[in-house]
Design an enzyme around this catalytic site. Structure first.
Site, PDB file in Angstrom:
ATOM      1  N   GLY A  28       0.814  -1.221   0.000  1.00 12.81           N
ATOM      2  CA  GLY A  28       0.000   0.000   0.000  1.00 12.81           C
ATOM      3  C   GLY A  28       0.845   1.267   0.000  1.00 12.81           C
ATOM      4  N   TRP A  33      -0.488   4.150  -2.232  1.00 10.54           N
ATOM      5  CA  TRP A  33      -1.691   4.729  -1.625  1.00 10.54           C
ATOM      6  C   TRP A  33      -1.323   5.645  -0.453  1.00 10.54           C
ATOM      7  CZ3 TRP A  33      -5.833   1.338   1.274  1.00 10.54           C
ATOM      8  CH2 TRP A  33      -7.016   2.079   1.421  1.00 10.54           C
ATOM      9  N   HIS A  63      11.563   1.872   1.627  1.00 10.54           N
ATOM     10  CA  HIS A  63      11.366   0.442   1.879  1.00 10.54           C
ATOM     11  C   HIS A  63      12.508  -0.092   2.751  1.00 10.54           C
ATOM     12  CE1 HIS A  63       8.021   0.009  -0.802  1.00 10.54           C
ATOM     13  NE2 HIS A  63       8.692   0.059  -1.922  1.00 10.54           N
ATOM     14  N   ARG A  76       0.310  -5.097   5.451  1.00 11.69           N
ATOM     15  CA  ARG A  76      -0.874  -5.685   4.798  1.00 11.69           C
ATOM     16  C   ARG A  76      -0.883  -7.179   5.026  1.00 11.69           C
ATOM     17  NH1 ARG A  76      -1.830  -5.405  -1.832  1.00 11.69           N
ATOM     18  NH2 ARG A  76      -4.010  -6.087  -1.769  1.00 11.69           N
ATOM     19  N   TYR A 122      -3.285  -1.879   5.874  1.00 12.81           N
ATOM     20  CA  TYR A 122      -3.931  -1.635   4.569  1.00 12.81           C
ATOM     21  C   TYR A 122      -5.421  -1.938   4.634  1.00 12.81           C
ATOM     22  CZ  TYR A 122      -4.765  -2.391  -0.501  1.00 12.81           C
ATOM     23  OH  TYR A 122      -5.255  -2.365  -1.780  1.00 12.81           O
ATOM     24  N   LYS A 145      -5.438  -4.745  -8.610  1.00 13.29           N
ATOM     25  CA  LYS A 145      -6.836  -5.010  -8.272  1.00 13.29           C
ATOM     26  C   LYS A 145      -7.258  -4.319  -6.976  1.00 13.29           C
ATOM     27  CE  LYS A 145      -7.991  -9.712  -9.794  1.00 13.29           C
ATOM     28  NZ  LYS A 145      -8.177 -11.069  -9.217  1.00 13.29           N
TER      29      LYS A 145
HETATM   30  P1  A3P Z   1      -2.790  -5.577  -5.617  1.00 17.51           P
HETATM   31  O1  A3P Z   1      -1.642  -6.114  -6.390  1.00 17.51           O
HETATM   32  O2  A3P Z   1      -3.326  -6.548  -4.619  1.00 17.51           O
HETATM   33  O3  A3P Z   1      -3.863  -5.032  -6.483  1.00 17.51           O
HETATM   34  P2  A3P Z   1       2.554  -0.826  -3.312  1.00 17.51           P
HETATM   35  O4  A3P Z   1       1.999   0.520  -3.588  1.00 17.51           O
HETATM   36  O5  A3P Z   1       3.152  -0.968  -1.942  1.00 17.51           O
HETATM   37  O6  A3P Z   1       3.458  -1.287  -4.404  1.00 17.51           O
HETATM   38  O7  A3P Z   1       1.299  -1.818  -3.263  1.00 17.51           O
HETATM   39  C1  A3P Z   1       0.611  -2.146  -4.446  1.00 17.51           C
HETATM   40  C2  A3P Z   1      -0.743  -2.684  -4.063  1.00 17.51           C
HETATM   41  O8  A3P Z   1      -1.582  -1.609  -3.617  1.00 17.51           O
HETATM   42  C3  A3P Z   1      -1.440  -3.298  -5.278  1.00 17.51           C
HETATM   43  O9  A3P Z   1      -2.262  -4.339  -4.750  1.00 17.51           O
HETATM   44  C4  A3P Z   1      -2.239  -2.111  -5.788  1.00 17.51           C
HETATM   45  O10 A3P Z   1      -3.317  -2.468  -6.611  1.00 17.51           O
HETATM   46  C5  A3P Z   1      -2.709  -1.496  -4.472  1.00 17.51           C
HETATM   47  N1  A3P Z   1      -3.054  -0.072  -4.608  1.00 17.51           N
HETATM   48  C6  A3P Z   1      -2.477   0.856  -5.400  1.00 17.51           C
HETATM   49  N2  A3P Z   1      -3.088   2.042  -5.249  1.00 17.51           N
HETATM   50  C7  A3P Z   1      -4.073   1.876  -4.341  1.00 17.51           C
HETATM   51  C8  A3P Z   1      -5.069   2.744  -3.782  1.00 17.51           C
HETATM   52  N3  A3P Z   1      -5.155   4.004  -4.135  1.00 17.51           N
HETATM   53  N4  A3P Z   1      -5.918   2.227  -2.880  1.00 17.51           N
HETATM   54  C9  A3P Z   1      -5.846   0.926  -2.511  1.00 17.51           C
HETATM   55  N5  A3P Z   1      -4.937   0.058  -3.014  1.00 17.51           N
HETATM   56  C10 A3P Z   1      -4.057   0.522  -3.919  1.00 17.51           C
END
Ligand code: A3P
Length: 310
Positions: free
Chosen positions: A60, A63, A118, A140, A206, A277
Site C-alpha cells: 500500500g 496509496w 522500503h 498488509r 492496509y 486489483k
Molecule cells: P494488488 O496487487 O493486490 O492489487 P505498493 O503501492 O506498496 O506497491 O502496493 C501495491 C498494491 O496496492 C497493489 O495491490 C495495488 O493495486 C494497491 N493499490 C495501489 N493504489 C491503491 C489505492 N489508491 N488504494 C488501494 N490500493 C491501492
C-alpha cells in the site's frame, strides 16, 4: 562499491525463469544494485520535521504516499482540479529515501518534508534513527502481499501466469526471499522500535485503511501534524481526499495507466503495474489449503505477541 554484491548470498527466482537474482545484504534481500543505494542513503541528514512513510513493497506504499501528500498539500491545491496527484505519479510526488541520489524529475511538484522508504529499520540512516522524525508504517495481510508481489514481478519480466508457477513464488516468499524481506522481519524491526518510542510511530494496516478510511485517514493527518479542522470535516475535505486517492480514481488517471516510472538507475517500470486489483482476499484465488495452513503457521510463529495480525 559496485562489486559488493558478488560477495553476498544470492538466490535466483526460478519462477521468473531465472530472470531475477536477489542478494542478501544486511539481513534483507534485494537487487544487485541495492548495496550501493543503501550506502548512499546513509548520508541523508534527517531534518527535524521529516515524515517517513515506510513499508515493504506491495503493502500500500503508493496509496499511503498519495494520501499523505494530499493531506499536507490540501491548503494549496483544489483536489478536484489542481492537485499534483492529477498530473504526477504518486512515487514522483513523494520520493524514496533510497533514491535521493537520482536527479529529481522535472515535474516534482513540491518540497514537502515527506519521504518514502522500503529500507528495513536497521538500515535507515543513523541521522533518522537518532532524530524525532515521525514514522508511518503501512503493512498488509501477507497472503495478499504474496499474490500482489507475484503479479508485480511476473509482469515486470513479461511472463504469463502459466509460465510463472505461483507455488514456487509462494515458497520463496515463505523462505523470506522477497525484496526487502523477510516480510515479517521488516515489520518486526519497525514494531520493536515502536515499542521503545511509541510517540514516533503510526502503524496502519492496509485493510483497516480500506474498511474504515475516514477514521484512519484522520489518524494519519493528526499523526503527521496536519489534523483536519471541524470546518474542513464539515466541508467534506476528508472525503474528497479519500476519493481522490482511491484506487478507482488513481488507477483511472491516464498518467497512471500509461507512462513509465524511473524506479532507480537500473529499473524503469510501467506505472500501471502499481495499480492491479486492490482487492482484499485475492489470495483465495491462488492458495491451496496446504499453502494456507503453512502461512498461518508461519505467521503464528513469527508474529505472536505483537498484536499485529498479518
Ligand atoms: P494488488 O496487487 O493486490 O492489487 P505498493 O503501492 O506498496 O506497491 O502496493 C501495491 C498494491 O496496492 C497493489 O495491490 C495495488 O493495486 C494497491 N493499490 C495501489 N493504489 C491503491 C489505492 N489508491 N488504494 C488501494 N490500493 C491501492
Amino acid at each position: 562499491m559496485e562489486e559488493i554484491y558478488k560477495t553476498l548470498p544470492q538466490h535466483t527466482y526460478s519462477w521468473l525463469q531465472g530472470r531475477v537474482t536477489l542478494y542478501k545484504y544486511e539481513g534483507s534481500w534485494n537487487a544487485q544494485n541495492f548495496p550501493k543505494k543503501s550506502i548512499l542513503a546513509q548520508s541523508y541528514e534527517a531534518q527535524p520535521g521529516d515524515i517517513l512513510l515506510c513499508s515493504c513493497p506491495k503493502t500500500g506504499t503508493t496509496w499511503l504516499k498519495a494520501l499523505s501528500f494530499a493531506i499536507l498539500t490540501r491548503q494549496k491545491f483544489d483536489h478536484a482540479s489542481s492537485s499534483p496527484l492529477l498530473t504526477t505519479f504518486p512515487h514522483d510526488c513523494v520520493r524514496f529515501l533510497e533514491n535521493l541520489h537520482l536527479p529529481k524529475i522535472k515535474e516534482n511538484p513540491s518540497d514537502l518534508p515527506l519521504l518514502g522508504t522500503h529500507l528495513p529499520y536497521s538500515s535507515l540512516p543513523k541521522s533518522i534513527i537518532a532524530s524525532n522524525c515521525k514514522i508511518v508504517y503501512i503493512y498488509r495481510n501477507i497472503k495478499d502481499v504474496i499474490v500482489s508481489y507475484y503479479h508485480f514481478f511476473r509482469q515486470i519480466v513479461n511472463l504469463s501466469e502459466e509460465n510463472a508457477p505461483f507455488e514456487e513464488a509462494f515458497d520463496d516468499f515463505c523462505r523470506g526471499i522477497s525484496i526487502f524481506g523477510p516480510y515479517w522481519d521488516h515489520i518486526l524491526e519497525y514494531w520493536k522500535a515502536s515499542q521503545e518510542r511509541p510517540d514516533r510511530f503510526l502503524f496502519l494496516k492496509y485493510e483497516d485503511l480500506k474498511n474504515d478510511a475516514l477514521s484512519n485517514v484522520k489518524r494519519l493527518a493528526e499523526f503527521i501534524r496536519c489534523p483536519f479542522s471541524v470546518e474542513e470535516e464539515k466541508a467534506g475535505v476528508l472525503e474528497n481526499i479519500i476519493k481522490m486517492c482511491s484506487f478507482d480514481s488513481l488507477s483511472n488517471l491516464e498518467l497512471n495507466k500509461s507512462g513509465m516510472y524511473q524506479a532507480d538507475e537500473a529499473f524503469v517500470l510501467e506505472r500501471r503495474l502499481f495499480f492491479r486489483k486492490a482487492k482484499d482476499g485475492d489470495w483465495e484465488n491462488y492458495f491451496t489449503d496446504a499453502m494456507n495452513e503453512k502461512i498461518d503457521k508461519l505467521i503464528d510463529e513469527k508474529m505472536s505477541g505483537t498484536g499485529l495480525l498479518l
